[in-house]
Design an enzyme around this catalytic site. Structure first.
Site, PDB file in Angstrom:
ATOM      1  N   GLN A  24       4.959   2.422   9.407  1.00 31.42           N
ATOM      2  CA  GLN A  24       3.962   2.260   8.348  1.00 31.42           C
ATOM      3  C   GLN A  24       3.058   3.484   8.246  1.00 31.42           C
ATOM      4  OE1 GLN A  24       4.005  -0.357   6.284  1.00 31.42           O
ATOM      5  NE2 GLN A  24       2.368   0.495   5.033  1.00 31.42           N
ATOM      6  N   ALA A  45      -0.079   0.100   2.285  1.00 31.15           N
ATOM      7  CA  ALA A  45      -1.121  -0.349   3.205  1.00 31.15           C
ATOM      8  C   ALA A  45      -1.350   0.690   4.287  1.00 31.15           C
ATOM      9  CB  ALA A  45      -0.709  -1.668   3.843  1.00 31.15           C
ATOM     10  N   SER A  50      -0.439  -3.456   7.066  1.00 29.65           N
ATOM     11  CA  SER A  50       0.662  -3.839   6.180  1.00 29.65           C
ATOM     12  C   SER A  50       1.153  -5.234   6.519  1.00 29.65           C
ATOM     13  CB  SER A  50       1.843  -2.883   6.320  1.00 29.65           C
ATOM     14  OG  SER A  50       2.967  -3.414   5.635  1.00 29.65           O
ATOM     15  N   HIS A  52       4.012  -6.094   6.217  1.00 30.74           N
ATOM     16  CA  HIS A  52       5.325  -5.945   6.852  1.00 30.74           C
ATOM     17  C   HIS A  52       5.218  -5.941   8.367  1.00 30.74           C
ATOM     18  CE1 HIS A  52       8.006  -5.549   3.468  1.00 30.74           C
ATOM     19  NE2 HIS A  52       7.059  -4.872   2.844  1.00 30.74           N
ATOM     20  N   ASP A  59      11.141  -6.975   1.539  1.00 29.49           N
ATOM     21  CA  ASP A  59      11.330  -6.295   0.263  1.00 29.49           C
ATOM     22  C   ASP A  59      12.756  -6.574  -0.179  1.00 29.49           C
ATOM     23  OD1 ASP A  59       8.801  -5.227   0.253  1.00 29.49           O
ATOM     24  OD2 ASP A  59       9.412  -3.328   1.147  1.00 29.49           O
ATOM     25  N   GLU A 108       4.241  -6.031  -7.416  1.00 28.10           N
ATOM     26  CA  GLU A 108       5.407  -5.750  -6.570  1.00 28.10           C
ATOM     27  C   GLU A 108       6.367  -6.928  -6.653  1.00 28.10           C
ATOM     28  OE1 GLU A 108       4.627  -4.636  -2.530  1.00 28.10           O
ATOM     29  OE2 GLU A 108       3.466  -2.861  -3.107  1.00 28.10           O
TER      30      GLU A 108
HETATM   31 ZN   LIG Z   1       6.967  -4.858   0.751  1.00 22.18          ZN
END
Ligand SMILES: [Zn+2]
Length: 153
Positions: A24, A45, A50, A52, A59, A108
């Site tokens: 990240q 982020a 994030s 994630h 994603d 997103e």
């Molecule tokens: Zn994402």
């Protein structure tokens, strides 16, 4: 979820799910260097914040757009299927179109987050964001992202 979509002839793949702090950090720094800090903060982020890094997100992409990640996903058959059905599997499209003022991120359509089928169903049916759901239900002590310190990997 991908199997259910596949049974309907819809191709969905997860391109990124869990990200480490180091990954990240590289990604965020790449955006800062190419877009500047202000634009970077709208699309990426900061390392440690994030979704994630929680392991709860994915994603998604599809063959129709050659498995890239991007807003084009929203206009694919797979993107439309995800918007309509992902709540049945406990996922929400985390950053909806036009709600940047609430979520802090631009649209997103490819980024989904697991919140469980109950919360996902309510968020979908009421057409609200996770932030609004948490406020509406007066949920306390929820970290939307899990803070992690540098070097925790
Ligand atoms: Zn994402």
């Amino acid at each position: 979820m991908c199997e259910a979509a596949s049974a309907e002839g819809i191709d969905i793949v997860s391109t990124t799910a869990y990200r480490s702090y180091a990954f990240q950090k590289d990604l965020y720094e790449y955006y800062v260097s190419t877009k500047g800090q202000e634009e970077a903060d709208k699309v990426s982020a900061k390392p440690g914040s994030s979704e994630h890094q929680t392991g709860l997100c994915a994603d998604l992409s599809t063959s129709e757009i050659d498995y890239v990640n991007g807003s084009a996903f929203g206009d694919t058959a797979a993107g439309r299927w995800v918007a309509e059905h992902c709540h049945e599997y406990g996922f929400i499209v985390r950053y909806p179109d036009g709600l940047e003022g609430i979520t802090g991120y631009t649209y997103e359509p490819w980024h989904v987050r697991y919140v469980g089928t109950v919360a996902a169903g309510e968020i979908h049916n009421e057409n609200i964001t996770l932030e609004e759901y948490i406020e509406e239900n007066n949920i306390q002590n929820v970290d939307i992202v899990e803070p992690q310190s540098e070097g925790g990997e």
